[in-house]
Design a protein around this motif. Structure first.
Motif, short mmCIF file in Angstrom:
data_model
loop_
_atom_site.label_atom_id
_atom_site.label_comp_id
_atom_site.label_asym_id
_atom_site.label_seq_id
_atom_site.Cartn_x
_atom_site.Cartn_y
_atom_site.Cartn_z
N ASP B 27 -3.08 12.96 -29.28
CA ASP B 27 -2.46 13.86 -30.26
C ASP B 27 -2.23 15.22 -29.63
OD1 ASP B 27 -2.37 12.03 -32.25
OD2 ASP B 27 -3.43 13.24 -33.71
N GLU B 28 -1.87 15.23 -28.38
CA GLU B 28 -1.61 16.45 -27.64
C GLU B 28 -2.85 17.27 -27.33
OE1 GLU B 28 1.53 19.09 -28.21
OE2 GLU B 28 3.01 17.52 -28.47
N ILE B 29 -4.03 16.74 -27.57
CA ILE B 29 -5.23 17.44 -27.12
C ILE B 29 -5.62 16.85 -25.77
CG2 ILE B 29 -7.63 17.97 -27.64
CD1 ILE B 29 -5.93 19.16 -29.72
N VAL B 30 -5.78 17.74 -24.79
CA VAL B 30 -6.10 17.27 -23.45
C VAL B 30 -7.53 16.74 -23.44
CG1 VAL B 30 -6.38 17.96 -21.06
CG2 VAL B 30 -4.55 18.93 -22.43
N VAL B 31 -7.72 15.50 -23.03
CA VAL B 31 -9.08 15.00 -22.90
C VAL B 31 -9.49 14.93 -21.44
CG1 VAL B 31 -9.16 13.72 -25.06
CG2 VAL B 31 -8.26 12.61 -23.04
N ASP B 32 -8.51 14.89 -20.55
CA ASP B 32 -8.87 14.79 -19.15
C ASP B 32 -7.75 15.39 -18.31
OD1 ASP B 32 -10.44 14.04 -16.99
OD2 ASP B 32 -9.25 12.23 -16.68
N ALA B 33 -8.13 16.15 -17.30
CA ALA B 33 -7.12 16.72 -16.41
C ALA B 33 -7.63 16.59 -14.99
CB ALA B 33 -6.87 18.18 -16.76
N LEU B 34 -6.85 15.96 -14.17
CA LEU B 34 -7.25 15.77 -12.79
C LEU B 34 -6.15 16.35 -11.89
CD1 LEU B 34 -9.77 14.47 -11.67
CD2 LEU B 34 -8.46 12.39 -11.27
N PRO B 35 -6.49 17.29 -11.01
CA PRO B 35 -5.44 17.91 -10.20
C PRO B 35 -5.17 17.12 -8.92
CG PRO B 35 -7.50 19.01 -9.80
CD PRO B 35 -7.80 17.89 -10.76
N ALA B 36 -3.96 17.25 -8.42
CA ALA B 36 -3.65 16.73 -7.09
C ALA B 36 -2.88 17.82 -6.37
CB ALA B 36 -2.81 15.46 -7.19
N PRO E 598 8.02 0.35 -12.95
CA PRO E 598 8.82 1.56 -12.76
C PRO E 598 8.22 2.78 -13.44
CG PRO E 598 9.84 0.10 -14.36
CD PRO E 598 8.66 -0.65 -13.80
N ASP E 599 7.28 2.56 -14.36
CA ASP E 599 6.73 3.73 -15.04
C ASP E 599 5.37 4.12 -14.48
OD1 ASP E 599 5.73 1.41 -15.96
OD2 ASP E 599 5.75 1.93 -18.08
N SER E 600 5.27 4.10 -13.17
CA SER E 600 4.04 4.58 -12.53
C SER E 600 4.35 5.83 -11.73
CB SER E 600 3.49 3.52 -11.57
OG SER E 600 3.04 2.43 -12.29
N PHE E 601 3.37 6.70 -11.67
CA PHE E 601 3.56 7.88 -10.84
C PHE E 601 2.39 7.97 -9.86
CE2 PHE E 601 1.25 9.31 -14.59
CZ PHE E 601 0.24 10.08 -14.06
N VAL E 602 2.60 8.75 -8.81
CA VAL E 602 1.55 8.91 -7.82
C VAL E 602 0.61 9.99 -8.32
CG1 VAL E 602 1.03 9.43 -5.44
CG2 VAL E 602 3.17 8.32 -6.04
N GLY E 603 -0.59 9.60 -8.62
CA GLY E 603 -1.56 10.54 -9.17
C GLY E 603 -2.46 11.09 -8.10
N PRO E 604 -3.56 11.71 -8.51
CA PRO E 604 -4.52 12.21 -7.55
C PRO E 604 -5.01 11.07 -6.65
CG PRO E 604 -5.02 13.00 -9.74
CD PRO E 604 -3.93 12.01 -9.89
N VAL E 605 -5.43 11.42 -5.45
CA VAL E 605 -5.91 10.47 -4.46
C VAL E 605 -4.82 9.47 -4.08
CG1 VAL E 605 -7.97 9.22 -3.72
CG2 VAL E 605 -8.08 10.62 -5.75
N ASN E 606 -3.55 9.87 -4.32
CA ASN E 606 -2.41 9.03 -3.93
C ASN E 606 -2.41 7.66 -4.59
OD1 ASN E 606 -0.65 10.42 -2.50
ND2 ASN E 606 -1.06 9.46 -0.52
N ALA F 74 -17.78 23.93 -7.73
CA ALA F 74 -16.60 24.53 -7.12
C ALA F 74 -16.43 24.13 -5.67
CB ALA F 74 -16.68 26.05 -7.25
N ALA F 75 -17.51 23.68 -5.03
CA ALA F 75 -17.43 23.37 -3.61
C ALA F 75 -16.65 22.09 -3.34
CB ALA F 75 -18.83 23.25 -3.02
N PHE F 76 -16.34 21.33 -4.39
CA PHE F 76 -15.69 20.04 -4.13
C PHE F 76 -14.35 20.22 -3.43
CE2 PHE F 76 -13.36 20.85 -8.05
CZ PHE F 76 -12.15 20.22 -7.83
N LEU F 77 -13.66 21.31 -3.77
CA LEU F 77 -12.33 21.50 -3.22
C LEU F 77 -12.39 21.75 -1.72
CD1 LEU F 77 -9.66 21.36 -4.67
CD2 LEU F 77 -9.64 23.83 -4.83
N VAL F 78 -13.28 22.67 -1.34
CA VAL F 78 -13.33 23.02 0.08
C VAL F 78 -13.90 21.87 0.90
CG1 VAL F 78 -15.57 24.18 0.00
CG2 VAL F 78 -13.90 24.85 1.70
N LEU F 95 -16.08 15.08 -6.62
CA LEU F 95 -14.74 14.57 -6.89
C LEU F 95 -14.14 14.28 -5.52
CD1 LEU F 95 -13.10 14.24 -9.48
CD2 LEU F 95 -12.07 16.44 -9.07
N ASN F 96 -14.11 13.03 -5.15
CA ASN F 96 -13.74 12.70 -3.78
C ASN F 96 -12.28 12.27 -3.71
OD1 ASN F 96 -13.61 11.92 -1.15
ND2 ASN F 96 -15.52 10.77 -1.18
#
Lengths: 285, 358, 147, 128, 647, 125
Positions: B27-36, E598-606, F74-78, F95-96
């Motif tokens: 419902d547009e509430i972020v439950v998880d965010a993982l950066p790349a 086709p509806d997949s994207f490259v996420g974290p950790v590739n 915070a150290a996970f990034l570095v 977070l590996n």
């Protein structure tokens, strides 16, 4: 009953003149917005250039259902405008217009793209927000004039605005949502950058985006037509009211940030329903 | 409860730079965010192997275009410390003037982008319009709008004439007046407050633990600013760090807004006290040894670790940029927010991805 | 009918919608591209709108060095743009890799991944130069047929 | 908390002069000492190669034998280092930026390598 | 002729039910169901030309009808009492016991039994209901034949329980026909109770614990309705001295004090139509096999409630009771629409939507003007057809994908193009012009426009309705451009009912001006006949396929013209679009070039990540439990107000 | 002249870091330096009231290092960055990114190592 001539006139004006007028107004809007932002802005005819260019681009689709939905949106918008010029039933016009809104949503949802889907969900929330307000405004018009027909409004002796000032505000509230102006440019913003890219429009491109743009021109005319009804007694009054309202919309667009849909639903209903209640009660009491 | 999973970036209209967030929302509430990350990674620290320490000034300047001047200054200070070079006073003051001008343009840029993040287009345009004056000052005094290239090891490359100083002063007056006129809109407008107040809260304890830096840290009530280290000419200027206690996006915005005005003031102070003298000293010898040096970037604390080995090429050039430090707090702030708040909060740390990834 | 086709063709040059992709740039070029949109340069005078969505874009403005990760993104975005389309590369990095050519994770300029129609040199180029680049791109855009 | 504090600003914008510069119809005079297009006054060049060595971007190649001064304008970062180190001041930045191009370009300039000063130049190079 | 028709409509289904229950051969049973259905359809169509008429029967096959009904009534109550004992449910025991006592008292002490005949009145209102029951009901029964085979196959039953199932299904058709045709309140009561029993039997059909519990709840709440109805009857007998429905309507306005029994009848109707706070039984009923849900719990049986209110409505024109009924209906319309938003279970959405629409019909009945009555009738007709279609579609889908969750129906068009398209059309007929449901809503809103609280609730409710329908239709249709769509094979008995209902929904909408002239104008005349004080006029005039009035106009035929021309062109657009280049979806440039989907994207950790899409259920804004609690409280208060107001 | 650092070992690293954390130090970052063919220098930088404290850990190549991301998230990034660039492995990373923080599969080497190239696959295991 309408004469054949009147019918044809409404048809021609509704189908051909309305989108041109709508495009011009959109162009003017962009120009004024630019000036408000201290810019020069695009030429007034820019919306037409945009549409023409889009029409000349490659057809790129995720599925053919998208094309169909875009087309239905256009037809519904045009039909509602024609009905408006035929001075038909306001409630009906509004429902016909809703066909377009629903098909826009379905078209956006027919693509499994998250941005398009989120846009569609938000668009639905927007419909959910403005639809009751519009119905109530129409109900107020009915209470005042005794009919839902536009012809009934033109029969009035004095402008409706005097009796329905609060409902006019409610209408403004609802129309800001419909015009996709800040703070309610939530499901898809005209040109601004947004977290959901372009929401419902994200997956439409080229000629199909052009269709949606043209449909939007129709909608602008319908919206301004609705506004004009509030000063139905003189042509000048109509023009002034429409111009002022549109300027106010542009101003609001430029002095507020985009809000979230949760805020939109709760605030629009709270404010809109309260104003409606007061105005309706003052009419019926 | 049904979840939507969407890729936020690398190409995204609200993100000026490529970063990817895998967002899971309900419902547009972020439950998880993982950066790349990695879309801007060039590996430029490694260039110290093939470029000499003087050429590296131009390269570290291009770590990030928005704070380029300060990168170069930090690097030069490190090399100067390693080689025991004392920089002339005038150069120190000039470094302050240009670095604070850089902060002004960076903060104005950020204020605009932040406004854009919550959909306030007119405010975005307004701030960027004001910013152009600062860009003109940059261009007129350094020869380029963005990457100014005024630093060199041992001093600065350009001078400011008295006439230019007067002109800058006059221009800054206009800028200051225009920025002040936007105070109510930036910090007190109903719609803006609704979108920023209480959004993305980072308590001071959290900020310390997650290693936040710069305005992100100061927005959480920790008044720590590397300019307190009194590098360059800051020992001769009046400076107090600005902090706001709430730790939300609004506080971070308020910190940057106030710092914009503060930086204008610092430029004025530095111009008023600008001593006469040489612009640079001749540097002899080759860098050897280790040094850690820190300065305050517009985005916060910037750290350079430099290791020389007695040749023209450095052994190691390690750059820790403020955004790098602010990514963990960002990841912690996102869950629980609305999707619409994601750009606001991402922008609130003033991310500079090219800094982060180098 | 011919008149309509002509109008479409002439409209193309009057309504270029651009998308900007930062392909590993230092932000210098990006902020200069953004500056083009702002009141002082205001490219909307020419009908240019920054759309941020490849499906709506006619012109792709790319800044920065290509690396192994973003080259796929760049190719994806280019593929999603409907024909006709043009690519404008800006800045030393976008043109050739610039000062980072020899950095370990750098592939090179934009033209290693997608065809480039206009090159805007500079580090970063001034907003005026970027406008020039777009104008050059536009000339090519108008010439391209609906292929 | 205020409603619409932006109104005075936008109204002022509407009635005051717009801030848009009419580029390209009017081109602004560049500021003095701006680092625009890099230009080599090849007649003055002694082909010492200092610029090529000092360039952070390594975009300049100097061929002393043939008297060639080659620069990749697409890799040049307009930092002004070469201009500073040039012993004869034959390198300088123009005020205006380098025009945009439709295809790859190279600046290749041919001059006459000064015979007499050849030794000096070689000495210079060795000293570095 | 009348008696033959009545025999086919009412008695034949009972006989067919016995046949179904007794004959163990599947083919014979199927044939019986199909033939009964066909006969019902024919009979109901033949009835069109006959209305209005009154008729009464004293005996059937030599047996005295009235006394037979009496006997059956007591037997029925006794059986319910037994069920209460069997399920150890105190409430049912008390309610059934109380009804037994009251019925005995009524029959023994208050009535004189000289008229030992059973009176039937067929007017346009009952004709409408008969048509729906016979035609839509039969179609559902036919669709059930292949459905139940699959159903039992899926449950791995060794002994088929279909005989029982079809018996009750067919019994319901007869019962409903009788219920809407009878003019005797006591007979009405009997059939009313019988529908409750049918409902109990069919909800509990699968015999799981959940099914049993829910069937008991339905019986319990149904008995409450029965008690309210019986009490109302007692009061009417006491006050007016008559239990003939037409008499009551005629006499009621003159006897201003007769509002309490009217209110009790309304409460009975609310229970049957599952209005808040009684909606829980209908939600529970969704555990039953889908034909049950379609037949009993959306198109026909629950209509008994709104039928009762509509039938009685002329008896309380312009009273406070009428106002309260309108308020109550509008409130339920809004409240259950809100509840529907938070649902992802397709059948629960349909259930809440049914309750919501019934609320709208009741609101119309309460508004009690000719236009509102016309709206109510239109809503009954079109709701029955469209909702039956949707239920059957969901049933068909459920058996294929083994889920009722609409989140599992994303892109269903690819797997089940026919059913998905029919479902989408079904949804569109529910919410969009020029289809009948929308026209009904249009009439309702226009007739309620001056009633401030009601119009506010209607406005909100109709927007919310749009929300939960549109998103469902949208997600069904997501599919790729070329290929991918697998053709769908359906059994004939599955496909034809669906197509018939779909065609019916569209065609009837087109014919609505003529339906209006043929059914609704006479209906309003009948109301005038029953209540001479009212002097209603037909609210709309029809000309050139348009419904018009001073207050508004609904150009049905012109809109259909636009629709047909638009469709024709739209199909060309569709065909034209086939030539387009197929695009991948926008995934911020991160779409995976290696992943299979086709509806997949490259996420974290590739790693490739498949995108997921979900609807919004506003669960933080409107948590179902909390909203239900508030809705029920408010509804109880409103219902109390209604009864007290009747005093 | 080297910066003043406190030498730690693999065994004492986490305890030392925890001690600093409890004393209110903020982690600034960590730096990896490729010393020679066999060793890395890992320098951890901490800050408290503008003062800095550095821990130095000298580790042989190829052997995993305990992660401090359990103490400072915070150290996970570095640590991931170092893993990418130097092929140094961390035990217990919060977070590996498994060598994919910055780099794609096309880059098979550890680009920041001066002395010899460590195969990433070997390093990752």
């Amino acid at each position: 009953m309408m004469s054949i001539l009147g019918f044809l006139l409404a048809l021609v004006v509704g189908v051909f003149v309305a989108p041109i007028l709508g495009g011009l107004i959109t162009g003017l809007d962009r120009r004024i917005t630019a000036r408000i932002q201290s810019r020069l802005g695009p030429p007034i005819l820019q919306p037409f250039y945009d549409v023409a260019k889009l029409l000349g681009k490659e057809k790129l689709l995720n599925n053919s259902w998208q094309a169909f939905c875009a087309y239905v949106y256009l037809v519904a918008a045009a039909t509602s405008v024609v009905l408006f010029f035929m001075q038909s039933d306001l409630l009906l016009i509004f429902f016909v217009q809703a066909v377009g809104a629903v098909f826009l949503v379905i078209g956006a949802m027919s693509v499994p793209s998250p941005y398009s889907q989120i846009g569609a969900q938000r668009e639905l929330i927007q419909v959910l927000t403005y639809e009751p307000l519009l119905v109530l405004v129409l109900a107020g018009i009915y209470v005042h004039t005794g009919t839902f027909k536009i012809s009934g409004i033109y029969a009035l002796e004095e402008p409706m605005l005097l009796k329905l000032p609060l409902l006019f505000l409610v209408l403004g509230y609802a129309l800001t949502i419909k015009l996709r102006k800040s703070p309610f440019d939530i499901s898809a913003s005209a040109h601004a950058h947004q977290e959901i890219v372009r929401g419902v429009y994200t997956e439409f491109s080229g000629p199909y985006l052009a269709i949606l743009e043209i449909a939007h021109f129709y909608e602008v005319i319908l919206i301004l037509g609705l506004v004009s009804l509030f000063w139905s007694t003189s042509f000048v009054g109509m023009l002034v009211l429409v111009a002022l309202t549109y300027l106010a919309e542009i101003l609001v667009d430029n002095v507020s940030s985009r809000m979230t849909w949760r805020w939109m639903v709760t605030s629009a209903w709270a404010v809109g329903l309260t104003l409606t209640l007061i105005n309706l009660l003052s009419l019926t009491m | 409860m049904a979840q939507t999973i969407l890729p936020f970036g690398p190409q995204h209209p609200v993100l000026p730079e490529p970063i990817h967030l895998k967002l899971t929302v309900e419902d547009e509430i972020v439950v998880d965010a993982l950066p790349a990350l990695g879309y801007v990674h060039r590996g430029l620290e490694k260039l110290c192997d093939i470029r000499d320490y003087n050429q590296m000034v131009q390269i570290v300047e291009r770590v990030c275009g928005i704070c380029s001047k300060i990168h170069a200054m930090c690097y030069c200070q490190g090399i100067e410390e390693m080689m025991g070079v004392e920089v002339p006073d005038r150069a120190k003051f000039l470094r302050v003037i240009w670095s604070e001008l850089h902060r002004v343009h960076s903060h104005l840029l950020w204020l605009g982008l932040f406004a854009d993040a919550f959909g306030f287009e007119a405010l975005f345009y307004q701030f960027w319009k004001i910013r152009e004056k600062v860009m003109d000052i940059n261009e007129a005094t350094t020869g380029n709008r963005v990457i100014v290239s005024v630093n060199q090891v041992g001093g600065v490359r350009r001078d400011l004439s008295a006439e230019q100083l007067r002109w800058i002063d006059a221009e800054l007056k206009v800028v200051e007046a225009q920025v002040r006129a936007l105070r109510a809109t930036t910090l007190d407008d109903y719609t803006v407050k609704k979108r920023t107040k209480g959004i993305g809260v980072l308590s001071s304890a959290q900020a310390m633990e997650l290693g936040a830096a710069g305005p992100t840290l100061r927005g959480s009530g920790v008044a720590q600013d590397m300019r307190q280290l009194k590098y360059a000419a800051f020992d001769r200027l009046d400076f107090q760090p600005i902090s706001y206690p709430d730790g939300d996006s609004w506080s971070r915005c308020a910190v940057r807004y106030d710092e914009t005005l503060q930086s204008i003031d610092l430029v004025r102070q530095a111009m008023a006290r600008l001593p006469e003298g040489e612009l640079s000293v001749k540097v002899k010898g080759k860098p050897e040894g280790e040094v850690v040096t820190r300065v305050e970037q517009p985005r916060g604390e910037l750290l350079y670790y430099l290791k020389g080995n007695g040749t023209n090429n450095l052994d190691r050039c390690r750059i820790r940029t403020p955004t790098f430090a602010n990514i963990p707090p960002l990841v912690v702030m996102l869950p629980g927010l609305e999707l619409a708040d994601v750009p606001v909060v991402v922008l609130s740390i003033d991310p500079c991805i090219s800094c982060t990834e180098r | 009918m011919q008149a309509i086709l002509d109008f479409i063709k002439s409209s193309r040059i009057k309504s270029p919608w651009l998308m900007h992709f930062d392909c590993g740039s230092c932000n210098g070029c990006d902020i200069e591209t953004l500056a083009c949109l702002t009141p002082v340069y205001d490219v909307e005078r020419f009908g240019i709108v920054n759309v941020g969505n490849p499906k709506h874009a006619d012109i792709l403005i790319v800044s920065g060095t290509v690396n192994h990760r973003n080259k796929k993104v760049l190719a994806n975005l280019y593929e999603q743009m409907p024909h006709p389309k043009v690519v404008v590369a800006i800045g030393a990095c976008g043109l050739s890799g610039g000062v980072f050519r020899e950095a370990p994770n750098v592939v090179g300029g934009i033209d290693k991944v997608i065809p480039v129609d206009a090159y805007v040199p500079g580090c970063p180029p001034k907003p005026e130069a970027i406008i020039d680049g777009v104008v050059l791109g536009l000339q090519k855009f108008a010439e391209k047929s609906l292929a | 908390m205020r409603l619409g504090p932006m109104v005075p600003t936008v109204v002022k914008n509407l009635i005051s002069k717009k801030s848009t510069r009419p580029y390209p119809f009017v081109v602004r005079e560049p500021f003095p000492d701006q680092r625009g297009e890099l230009y080599c006054d090849i007649e003055q060049c002694i082909f010492c190669g200092t610029c090529a060595r000092k360039c952070p971007s390594q975009c300049i190649t100097v061929d002393k034998e043939q008297g060639l001064w080659i620069c990749d304008p697409f890799a040049c970062v307009y930092c002004g280092t070469c201009e500073e180190v040039c012993p004869t001041h034959c390198l300088h930045h123009k005020g205006a930026w380098r025009p945009v191009a439709g295809e790859r370009q190279m600046i290749e300039m041919k001059g006459t390598p000064p015979k007499k000063k050849k030794k000096d130049a070689a000495k210079d190079a060795a000293a570095e | 002729m009348h008696s033959t028709l009545m025999f086919i409509l009412i008695v034949l289904p009972f006989l067919a039910a016995i046949a179904c229950a007794v004959v163990p051969v599947k083919q014979v049973r199927s044939a019986v169901v199909v033939v009964t259905g066909a006969l019902l359809v024919v009979a109901s169509l033949l009835l069109i030309g006959k209305v209005p008429f009154e008729t009464s029967f004293t005996s059937m096959a030599g047996l005295p009808l009235a006394s037979m009904t009496q006997l059956a009534d007591f037997l029925l109550l006794g059986f319910v009492l037994f069920l209460g004992w069997k399920h150890k449910h105190l409430g049912i025991k008390i309610l059934a016991g109380a009804q037994l006592v009251i019925l005995f008292a009524l029959e023994a002490f208050m009535m004189d039994h000289h008229a030992a005949s059973m009176a039937f009145v067929a007017d346009p209102l009952s004709l409408t209901l008969v048509l729906i029951i016979s035609i839509v009901g039969s179609i559902i029964c036919i669709h059930a034949i292949p459905y139940m085979d699959n159903h039992e196959h899926h449950l791995h039953l060794t002994i088929s329980r279909q005989p029982r199932f079809f018996a009750w299904l067919v019994v319901l058709l007869g019962t409903m026909n009788a219920l809407v045709l009878t003019n005797d309140l006591l007979a009405f009561y009997f059939f009313f109770e019988l529908t409750t029993l049918c409902s109990y039997m069919l909800i509990g059909h699968d015999g799981t614990e959940e099914a049993t519990n829910n069937s008991v709840r339905a019986l319990y709440l149904g008995s409450m309705g029965g008690l309210a109805l019986l009490l109302g009857a007692v009061f009417f007998q006491n006050m007016l001295g008559s239990l003939e429905i037409q008499e009551i309507i005629k006499l009621a306005p003159s006897a201003g004090y007769a509002m309490l029994p009217m209110a009790l009848l309304c409460v009975a109707a609310f229970v049957k139509s599952a209005q808040a706070p009684f909606q829980s039984w209908l939600l529970g009923a969704m555990v039953a096999p889908t034909p049950t849900s379609a037949l009993l719990h959306s198109s026909t049986m629950v209509k008994a409630g709104v039928y009762l209110v509509l039938r009685m409505a002329p008896g309380f024109v312009d009273t406070t009771l009428s106002t309260y009924v309108a308020l109550f209906g509008a409130f339920t319309f809004l409240a259950t629409a809100l509840l529907a938003v938070s649902q992802s279970n397709a059948k629960r959405i349909l259930a809440y939507s049914t309750v919501s629409n019934l609320g709208l019909i009741i609101a119309c009945a309460g508004i009690n003007t000719p236009a509102a009555t016309a709206a109510a009738l239109f809503l009954i007709i079109f709701h029955a057809v469209s909702k039956a279609l949707l239920f059957l579609c969901v049933g068909t889908i459920e058996q294929r994908i083994e889920s009722r969750d609409i989140e599992d129906m994303h892109g269903l068009f690819v797997r089940m193009p026919v059913t998905a398209s029919l479902a989408v059309i079904g949804v569109l007929t529910m919410i969009l012009p020029p289809f009948g449901m929308l026209m009904g809503k249009w009439m309702a809103i226009e007739s309620a426009a001056a009633n401030v609280p009601v119009i506010m609730m209607l406005a909100l409710g109709s927007a919310i309705t749009l929300l939960y329908w549109a998103r469902w239709a949208g997600l069904l249709m997501s599919h790729p451009l070329q290929g991918g769509v697998t053709p769908e094979v359906q059994p004939k008995l599955t496909k034809y009912p669906l197509v018939a209902l779909c065609g019916g929904a569209v065609l009837l909408s087109l014919l609505s001006p003529w339906i209006y002239s043929a059914l609704i104008v006479p209906m309003i005349d009948m109301v005038n006949l029953a209540n001479p004080q009212a002097m209603f006029e037909a609210p709309y005039v029809t000309s050139k396929g348009m419904l018009g009035a001073d207050s508004g106009v609904f150009p049905v035929a012109p809109l259909f013209l636009v629709l047909i021309v638009g469709m024709f062109l739209g199909l060309r657009v569709l065909k034209n679009a086939q030539g387009a280049r197929e695009a991948s979806i926008y995934l911020a440039g991160a779409q995976s070039r290696t992943a299979q989907t086709p509806d997949s994207f490259v996420g974290p950790v590739n790693q490739p990540v498949k995108v997921a899409n979900a609807n919004y259920y506003l669960t933080r804004l409107l948590p179902e439990g909390k909203v239900t609690c508030w809705v029920n409280t408010a509804a109880v208060l409103l219902a109390l107000l209604l009864v007290v107001g009747g005093l | 002249m080297p910066i003043p650092t406190k030498q730690v070992t693999k065994e004492t690293l986490v305890a030392e870091v925890l001690q600093l954390k409890n004393a209110g130090w903020r982690i600034v970052t960590a730096t990896c330096v490729d010393l020679n063919e066999n060793e890395f220098d890992l320098i951890y930088h901490f800050d408290k009231d503008l003062q800095m404290e550095h821990l130095r850990l000298t580790v042989p190549k190829g052997a995993p290092v305990p992660s401090i991301s359990g103490v400072y998230l915070a150290a996970f990034l570095v640590e991931n960055e170092i893993q990418d660039q130097f092929g140094l492995c961390f035990d217990g990373l919060a977070l590996n990114f498994a060598n994919h923080l910055y780099l794609d599969d096309e880059v098979a080497t550890t680009p920041f190592c001066k002395f010899g190239v460590v195969r990433k696959t070997a390093a990752a295991e």
